[in-house]
Motif scaffolding. Sequence first.
Motif, PDB file in Angstrom:
ATOM      1  N   TYR A   1      10.586   4.905  -7.482  1.00  0.00           N
ATOM      2  CA  TYR A   1      10.687   4.693  -6.251  1.00  0.00           C
ATOM      3  C   TYR A   1      11.935   4.982  -5.435  1.00  0.00           C
ATOM      4  O   TYR A   1      12.215   4.604  -4.256  1.00  0.00           O
ATOM      5  CB  TYR A   1      10.132   3.015  -5.850  1.00  0.00           C
TER       6      TYR A   1
ATOM      7  N   LYS B   1       3.765   2.048  -6.591  1.00  0.00           N
ATOM      8  CA  LYS B   1       2.929   1.666  -5.381  1.00  0.00           C
ATOM      9  C   LYS B   1       3.547   0.190  -4.955  1.00  0.00           C
ATOM     10  O   LYS B   1       3.504  -0.654  -5.969  1.00  0.00           O
ATOM     11  CB  LYS B   1       1.427   1.960  -5.657  1.00  0.00           C
TER      12      LYS B   1
ATOM     13  N   THR C   1       4.061   7.283 -11.077  1.00  0.00           N
ATOM     14  CA  THR C   1       3.576   6.869  -9.631  1.00  0.00           C
ATOM     15  C   THR C   1       4.051   5.261  -9.384  1.00  0.00           C
ATOM     16  O   THR C   1       3.840   4.529 -10.125  1.00  0.00           O
ATOM     17  CB  THR C   1       2.369   7.205  -9.241  1.00  0.00           C
TER      18      THR C   1
ATOM     19  N   GLY D   1       0.694  -1.265   0.096  1.00  0.00           N
ATOM     20  CA  GLY D   1      -0.071   0.013  -0.145  1.00  0.00           C
ATOM     21  C   GLY D   1       1.027   1.324  -0.013  1.00  0.00           C
ATOM     22  O   GLY D   1       0.287   2.328  -0.232  1.00  0.00           O
ATOM     23  N   ARG D   2       2.195   1.104   0.230  1.00  0.00           N
ATOM     24  CA  ARG D   2       2.815   2.313   0.467  1.00  0.00           C
ATOM     25  C   ARG D   2       3.219   2.805  -1.141  1.00  0.00           C
ATOM     26  O   ARG D   2       3.320   2.152  -1.887  1.00  0.00           O
ATOM     27  CB  ARG D   2       4.469   1.939   0.957  1.00  0.00           C
ATOM     28  N   SER D   3       2.738   4.248  -1.327  1.00  0.00           N
ATOM     29  CA  SER D   3       2.847   4.684  -2.537  1.00  0.00           C
ATOM     30  C   SER D   3       3.976   5.985  -2.497  1.00  0.00           C
ATOM     31  O   SER D   3       4.244   6.329  -1.118  1.00  0.00           O
ATOM     32  CB  SER D   3       1.601   5.441  -3.073  1.00  0.00           C
TER      33      SER D   3
END
Lengths: 140, 139
Positions: free
Chosen positions: B66, B100, B98, B16-18
């Motif tokens: 990331y 995630k 992005t 769930g980390r974005s």
Amino acid sequence: MLRNAKSGDSLPVIEKDIDQDRINRWAKLSGDFNSLHVDIEFAKASRFGGTIAHGPMSLAFLNELMMECFGKGWVTGGKLLEVRFVAPTRPGDKIQITGTVTSVEKKGNDLVCNCDLFIQKQTGEKTVVGKSVARTSEEN
Amino acid sequence: MTDEKPELLFSDLPVGRSFRPLAFQVTQQLVDEFMDTVGDRNPLYSAAGTSIAPPGFAAIYARLSYLQDHTMPPGGVLAKQEFEFHNSIRVGETMYVTAKVIESRIDEKQRKRVTFFIEAKGQDNVLISEIRLYAIWPK
């Protein structure tokens, strides 16, 4: 461009020479200066025994092949699937990027072309394997 | 050059980390460097006024998405990667990328497995690519 592809057809073969200069330039381009790629002394002492090329550079080679086969259609619907890095590529390796058409299905006005892809060294050892799906037209 | 960014650790990567969007500008200079490095001379990347970004860029911006605020700890392995390309992007445009975390687990061999889902969109929010990156994290 791949025209009237059918199951069993071989894809074109792209050949590349891998050397430390190319690896260093990929490091600069991608910002990935991991010592395993660019520090010769560090890499010599590692389990790889020397520097290795970045995995993502091989992905760029596969995309080059797909663009050669499918043109602009590749960037508007192409898929690279299950791409696995099975052996390192090292400076001094001569590699071939190629594959085989595994099936062609007609969908509307398009043909959906499924391929097995691989990169291999001059010894025949595979370094990368994967699959692709691309839409093409019968005219293309 | 000293890189003072902290390492991105497995403990930093729960499901769930974005990550904040990466703005990736496709300049002709970057395209030219890519073409020289890869040896890919496709004329679609250098056609005056209509050139598009090489899809191979996805291999670059996926990783950067990331690692904007972190460095990669040494010893990681890129296990598998998948790409879906939806639209081309022209040279001169900017992509917003992005990332995630969609999987983060210790496998049966005690390896730290992390999977990222990465999405690149153009300036007009048009989807450019979707990427799944499967890694074995070092620590």
